[in-house]
Write a protein that holds these residues in place. Structure first.
Motif, PDB file in Angstrom:
ATOM      1  N   TYR A  96       0.815  -1.208   0.000  1.00 13.77           N
ATOM      2  CA  TYR A  96       0.000   0.000   0.000  1.00 13.77           C
ATOM      3  C   TYR A  96       0.857   1.270   0.000  1.00 13.77           C
ATOM      4  CZ  TYR A  96      -4.089  -2.816   1.431  1.00 13.77           C
ATOM      5  OH  TYR A  96      -5.110  -3.725   1.498  1.00 13.77           O
ATOM      6  N   MET A  97       2.182   1.111   0.181  1.00 15.25           N
ATOM      7  CA  MET A  97       3.023   2.271   0.437  1.00 15.25           C
ATOM      8  C   MET A  97       3.619   2.867  -0.843  1.00 15.25           C
ATOM      9  SD  MET A  97       2.806   2.700   3.666  1.00 15.25           S
ATOM     10  CE  MET A  97       1.152   2.007   3.689  1.00 15.25           C
ATOM     11  N   SER A  98       3.900   4.159  -0.780  1.00 12.47           N
ATOM     12  CA  SER A  98       4.567   4.837  -1.878  1.00 12.47           C
ATOM     13  C   SER A  98       6.005   4.339  -1.990  1.00 12.47           C
ATOM     14  CB  SER A  98       4.569   6.350  -1.648  1.00 12.47           C
ATOM     15  OG  SER A  98       5.483   6.983  -2.520  1.00 12.47           O
ATOM     16  N   PRO A  99       6.488   4.081  -3.212  1.00 11.65           N
ATOM     17  CA  PRO A  99       7.871   3.614  -3.376  1.00 11.65           C
ATOM     18  C   PRO A  99       8.911   4.666  -2.998  1.00 11.65           C
ATOM     19  CG  PRO A  99       6.867   4.073  -5.505  1.00 11.65           C
ATOM     20  CD  PRO A  99       5.767   4.133  -4.489  1.00 11.65           C
ATOM     21  N   ASN A 100       8.474   5.907  -2.799  1.00 12.32           N
ATOM     22  CA  ASN A 100       9.385   6.984  -2.430  1.00 12.32           C
ATOM     23  C   ASN A 100       9.516   7.157  -0.917  1.00 12.32           C
ATOM     24  OD1 ASN A 100       9.935   7.761  -5.152  1.00 12.32           O
ATOM     25  ND2 ASN A 100       7.924   8.750  -5.223  1.00 12.32           N
ATOM     26  N   SER A 101       8.918   6.261  -0.147  1.00 10.88           N
ATOM     27  CA  SER A 101       8.998   6.352   1.305  1.00 10.88           C
ATOM     28  C   SER A 101      10.426   6.112   1.787  1.00 10.88           C
ATOM     29  CB  SER A 101       8.072   5.317   1.950  1.00 10.88           C
ATOM     30  OG  SER A 101       6.724   5.556   1.609  1.00 10.88           O
ATOM     31  N   LYS A 102      10.740   6.660   2.949  1.00 10.03           N
ATOM     32  CA  LYS A 102      12.073   6.479   3.530  1.00 10.03           C
ATOM     33  C   LYS A 102      12.334   5.012   3.845  1.00 10.03           C
ATOM     34  CE  LYS A 102      15.035   8.033   7.335  1.00 10.03           C
ATOM     35  NZ  LYS A 102      15.140   8.907   8.545  1.00 10.03           N
ATOM     36  N   LEU A 437       7.507   8.171   8.371  1.00  3.26           N
ATOM     37  CA  LEU A 437       8.641   7.372   7.913  1.00  3.26           C
ATOM     38  C   LEU A 437       8.331   6.641   6.611  1.00  3.26           C
ATOM     39  CD1 LEU A 437       9.731   5.872  11.347  1.00  3.26           C
ATOM     40  CD2 LEU A 437      10.828   7.726  10.089  1.00  3.26           C
ATOM     41  N   TRP A 438       7.039   6.406   6.345  1.00  6.21           N
ATOM     42  CA  TRP A 438       6.600   5.845   5.072  1.00  6.21           C
ATOM     43  C   TRP A 438       5.238   6.428   4.752  1.00  6.21           C
ATOM     44  CZ3 TRP A 438       7.815   2.923   9.392  1.00  6.21           C
ATOM     45  CH2 TRP A 438       6.737   2.463  10.156  1.00  6.21           C
ATOM     46  N   MET A 439       4.926   6.479   3.470  1.00  5.72           N
ATOM     47  CA  MET A 439       3.715   7.169   3.013  1.00  5.72           C
ATOM     48  C   MET A 439       2.815   6.226   2.216  1.00  5.72           C
ATOM     49  SD  MET A 439       3.929  10.332   4.076  1.00  5.72           S
ATOM     50  CE  MET A 439       2.769  11.224   3.033  1.00  5.72           C
ATOM     51  N   LEU A 440       1.525   6.427   2.382  1.00  5.88           N
ATOM     52  CA  LEU A 440       0.535   5.660   1.645  1.00  5.88           C
ATOM     53  C   LEU A 440       0.464   6.154   0.203  1.00  5.88           C
ATOM     54  CD1 LEU A 440      -1.705   3.516   2.469  1.00  5.88           C
ATOM     55  CD2 LEU A 440      -3.303   5.434   2.403  1.00  5.88           C
ATOM     56  N   GLN A 441       0.251   5.231  -0.731  1.00  5.93           N
ATOM     57  CA  GLN A 441      -0.029   5.651  -2.098  1.00  5.93           C
ATOM     58  C   GLN A 441      -1.328   6.450  -2.089  1.00  5.93           C
ATOM     59  OE1 GLN A 441       0.184   2.502  -5.075  1.00  5.93           O
ATOM     60  NE2 GLN A 441       1.521   1.310  -3.730  1.00  5.93           N
ATOM     61  N   GLN A 442      -1.347   7.575  -2.769  1.00  6.66           N
ATOM     62  CA  GLN A 442      -2.475   8.501  -2.667  1.00  6.66           C
ATOM     63  C   GLN A 442      -3.798   7.893  -3.107  1.00  6.66           C
ATOM     64  OE1 GLN A 442      -2.817  11.714  -1.349  1.00  6.66           O
ATOM     65  NE2 GLN A 442      -0.900  11.038  -0.426  1.00  6.66           N
ATOM     66  N   ARG A 443      -3.746   6.921  -4.008  1.00  6.13           N
ATOM     67  CA  ARG A 443      -5.006   6.336  -4.480  1.00  6.13           C
ATOM     68  C   ARG A 443      -5.779   5.661  -3.346  1.00  6.13           C
ATOM     69  NH1 ARG A 443      -4.355   0.767  -6.068  1.00  6.13           N
ATOM     70  NH2 ARG A 443      -2.208   0.033  -5.736  1.00  6.13           N
ATOM     71  N   PHE A 444      -5.085   5.247  -2.295  1.00  8.13           N
ATOM     72  CA  PHE A 444      -5.779   4.616  -1.176  1.00  8.13           C
ATOM     73  C   PHE A 444      -6.487   5.637  -0.286  1.00  8.13           C
ATOM     74  CE2 PHE A 444      -2.566   1.354  -2.207  1.00  8.13           C
ATOM     75  CZ  PHE A 444      -3.439   0.303  -2.460  1.00  8.13           C
ATOM     76  N   GLU A 445      -6.075   6.895  -0.363  1.00  9.75           N
ATOM     77  CA  GLU A 445      -6.787   7.949   0.364  1.00  9.75           C
ATOM     78  C   GLU A 445      -8.217   8.063  -0.139  1.00  9.75           C
ATOM     79  OE1 GLU A 445      -6.202  10.950   2.856  1.00  9.75           O
ATOM     80  OE2 GLU A 445      -5.702   8.919   3.453  1.00  9.75           O
ATOM     81  N   LYS A 446      -8.404   7.955  -1.447  1.00  4.63           N
ATOM     82  CA  LYS A 446      -9.746   8.024  -2.020  1.00  4.63           C
ATOM     83  C   LYS A 446     -10.616   6.885  -1.494  1.00  4.63           C
ATOM     84  CE  LYS A 446     -12.302   8.376  -6.371  1.00  4.63           C
ATOM     85  NZ  LYS A 446     -13.360   7.446  -5.954  1.00  4.63           N
ATOM     86  N   TYR A 447     -10.009   5.700  -1.347  1.00  8.96           N
ATOM     87  CA  TYR A 447     -10.772   4.570  -0.815  1.00  8.96           C
ATOM     88  C   TYR A 447     -11.274   4.880   0.599  1.00  8.96           C
ATOM     89  CZ  TYR A 447     -11.708   0.050   1.323  1.00  8.96           C
ATOM     90  OH  TYR A 447     -12.291  -0.973   2.008  1.00  8.96           O
ATOM     91  N   ASP A 448     -10.417   5.481   1.421  1.00 12.77           N
ATOM     92  CA  ASP A 448     -10.816   5.802   2.790  1.00 12.77           C
ATOM     93  C   ASP A 448     -11.955   6.807   2.814  1.00 12.77           C
ATOM     94  OD1 ASP A 448      -8.894   4.092   3.682  1.00 12.77           O
ATOM     95  OD2 ASP A 448      -7.488   5.625   4.345  1.00 12.77           O
ATOM     96  N   ILE A 449     -11.873   7.819   1.963  1.00 12.33           N
ATOM     97  CA  ILE A 449     -12.930   8.836   1.902  1.00 12.33           C
ATOM     98  C   ILE A 449     -14.225   8.232   1.363  1.00 12.33           C
ATOM     99  CG2 ILE A 449     -13.652  10.963   0.763  1.00 12.33           C
ATOM    100  CD1 ILE A 449     -11.724  11.484   2.992  1.00 12.33           C
ATOM    101  N   ASP A 450     -14.118   7.423   0.317  1.00 15.36           N
ATOM    102  CA  ASP A 450     -15.318   6.791  -0.244  1.00 15.36           C
ATOM    103  C   ASP A 450     -15.984   5.877   0.782  1.00 15.36           C
ATOM    104  OD1 ASP A 450     -14.873   8.066  -2.617  1.00 15.36           O
ATOM    105  OD2 ASP A 450     -14.034   6.316  -3.662  1.00 15.36           O
ATOM    106  N   ARG A 451     -15.188   5.166   1.549  1.00 17.52           N
ATOM    107  CA  ARG A 451     -15.743   4.291   2.587  1.00 17.52           C
ATOM    108  C   ARG A 451     -16.470   5.117   3.634  1.00 17.52           C
ATOM    109  NH1 ARG A 451     -11.675   0.597   5.992  1.00 17.52           N
ATOM    110  NH2 ARG A 451     -12.345  -1.241   4.838  1.00 17.52           N
ATOM    111  N   MET A 452     -15.889   6.270   4.005  1.00 19.60           N
ATOM    112  CA  MET A 452     -16.530   7.146   4.983  1.00 19.60           C
ATOM    113  C   MET A 452     -17.893   7.612   4.482  1.00 19.60           C
ATOM    114  SD  MET A 452     -15.332  10.873   6.402  1.00 19.60           S
ATOM    115  CE  MET A 452     -15.706  11.632   4.809  1.00 19.60           C
ATOM    116  N   ASP A 453     -17.947   8.057   3.227  1.00 21.78           N
ATOM    117  CA  ASP A 453     -19.212   8.558   2.683  1.00 21.78           C
ATOM    118  C   ASP A 453     -20.250   7.448   2.545  1.00 21.78           C
ATOM    119  OD1 ASP A 453     -18.266  11.146   2.548  1.00 21.78           O
ATOM    120  OD2 ASP A 453     -17.609  10.973   0.458  1.00 21.78           O
ATOM    121  N   ARG A 454     -19.776   6.268   2.268  1.00 17.90           N
ATOM    122  CA  ARG A 454     -20.685   5.126   2.090  1.00 17.90           C
ATOM    123  C   ARG A 454     -21.374   4.757   3.397  1.00 17.90           C
ATOM    124  NH1 ARG A 454     -18.422  -0.636  -0.213  1.00 17.90           N
ATOM    125  NH2 ARG A 454     -20.325  -1.874  -0.024  1.00 17.90           N
TER     126      ARG A 454
END
Length: 472
Positions: A96-102, A437-454
């Motif tokens: 789930y993590m961005s490849p640019n994470s530390k 120290l590590w970052m989520l791929q941004q596309r998963f942020e949309k999933y979290d928001i969509d789940r909240m609205d659902r």
């Protein structure tokens, strides 16, 4: 002879003092719904052992976790502080993590310079064990036995089969069941029951010494695995709802076995028992219910952050008490340390507090006037009973939780000065935190928001569950 008598007397004194320290057991479920226990009002779930624990102890109506997802929530409770202080803001699931994470892969874990609850309890004479789900790092340096614990049986990762693997082909090492260090030993029974058996064995071995058990069940996290016998208890349910009910029944049975062993050994009166859950239930994944709260796991509505929370300590806390002020799982470390005779002043930069004086009435104030949550641009600041939620894709929202625990009446437009003030305080808190120290791929942020609205309202949740049951 005098020296021998002196040594014997000293040994008796030390043993007596050690036995006065309370034993501590933390029963921790995974991805359970806020409503999905009898003591929380469920008419569907069968949880007699936990219901009994609620009657014999204290029920907290506003128990919180430090994050709405598994890994960060565990990092906060095991260190007694906001995990953002040391950069543990995101879940530690590599794909789930961005490849640019530390840090990536097995390098993601609880930083080794952070002291754990087991580290602190060891300094005051406790033996500690963790059974079940670790999820605080797969690399050897993050292993429980290197973080203060004396025993471990479980798996290092975030999810695995509840049934034993017949072989390890294709099974990542963090999902193998491990006894202590790199001794891979699959359970001979359903995992939930196996973890309880391990805890019971530890109790029997340490019944004369103060012990701490972190019993971190993976129930009722996916995969949805239940035994045929447990499924048969719920013939009127279907699909995942039947499965989660059966898995919850097994969870309750396992907790009951541990509680019964304490009573059998005469340890129940001098044992602190806490039950809680790591985050809100992910309704779309395991059919858990967080009603009457809105929201789910991974978002900042109450359904993602507020969890079932029980505590029993016969020597200090009255049975049947209901406590209404907010508490947090990060309070467990200082609470347990103080209960064992430690001085909370010796704890390093923690954010949790010893909740016992608040619960027993010695301190009439709130344990926390302020609480914070953060995941990238999304964040929450709670000041007393006012809750500000900041989003990346919409204006901030403000709720008065004394009147609106379902978070349906957004008061932001009516309270602009309060919103401005709370924004500033939230930002000031963020400035004291470390970068992730590590970052989520941004596309998963949309999933979290969509789940909240659902699952934004109880009505939407009920409607979805009705449709889900019909479809199954």
């Amino acid at each position: 002879m005098k020296k021998i008598i002196t040594i014997i007397c000293l040994a008796i004194t030390v043993t007596s003092c050690a036995q006065k320290k309370p034993n501590i057991i933390f029963l921790f479920s995974d991805d359970a719904g806020y409503q999905d226990f009898g003591f929380q009002g469920s008419k569907v779930m069968i949880t007699p052992n936990l219901d009994k624990l609620a009657k014999e102890g204290v029920k907290f109506t506003q128990g919180y976790v430090t994050d709405a997802t598994c890994g960060p929530s565990r990092a906060g409770l095991i260190t007694g502080k906001y995990q953002q202080k040391f950069g543990y803001q995101e879940i530690n699931v590599p794909n789930y993590m961005s490849p640019n994470s530390k840090f990536l892969g097995d390098d993601m874990g609880l930083p080794v310079d952070q002291k754990t609850i087991a580290d602190y309890l060891k300094t005051i004479g406790y033996k500690s064990a963790v059974y079940g789900k670790w999820h605080l790092g797969n690399a050897d340096r993050f292993h429980p036995l290197k973080r203060g614990f004396d025993e471990f049986y479980g798996f290092r990762g975030g999810a695995r089969s509840y049934f034993p693997y017949s072989n390890f082909n294709g099974v990542h090492h963090d999902n193998k069941m491990e006894r202590n260090f790199e001794i891979f030993e699959e359970p001979k029974k359903y995992a939930t029951d196996a973890f309880a058996d391990e805890a019971i064995s530890f109790i029997e071995k340490n019944k004369n010494n103060p012990f701490f058990i972190y019993l971190a069940f993976n129930a009722v996290h996916t995969p949805m695995h239940a035994t045929k016998e447990d499924l048969a208890k719920f013939p009127n349910l279907k699909g995942k709802r039947q499965q989660v009910a059966a898995m919850t029944f097994a969870l309750d049975r396992a907790c009951g076995k541990v509680l019964d062993k304490l009573k059998e050994l005469g340890l129940d009166e001098n044992t602190i028992i806490v039950f809680s859950n790591d985050n809100g239930g992910p309704t779309d994944k395991n059919a858990s219910l967080n009603l009457p709260l809105s929201g789910t796991k991974s978002n900042h509505l109450e359904g993602g952050l507020r969890v079932p929370f029980l505590m029993k300590w016969p020597k200090k806390l009255k049975a049947g008490k209901v406590y209404d002020y907010p508490v947090s799982t990060m309070d467990l470390l200082p609470t347990f340390f103080a209960a064992g005779g430690g001085d909370v002043k010796d704890l390093e930069e923690i954010d949790g507090v010893n909740i016992v004086p608040f619960v027993n009435g010695a301190n009439k104030a709130r344990p926390h006037k302020e609480l914070y949550w953060k995941k990238e641009a999304r964040a929450v600041y709670r000041e007393n009973d006012w809750k500000l939620i900041r989003f990346a894709d919409r204006p901030a929202e403000l709720y008065d939780l004394t009147k609106d625990i379902t978070e349906q009446n957004n008061l932001a437009s009516q309270e602009p000065e309060r919103v401005k003030m709370m924004f500033k305080k939230l930002f000031a808190w963020e400035l004291t935190q470390e970068r992730p120290l590590w970052m989520l791929q941004q596309r998963f942020e949309k999933y979290d928001i969509d789940r909240m609205d659902r699952y934004r309202t109880p009505e939407l949740v009920k409607k979805e569950m009705e449709q889900y049951d019909k479809s199954k």
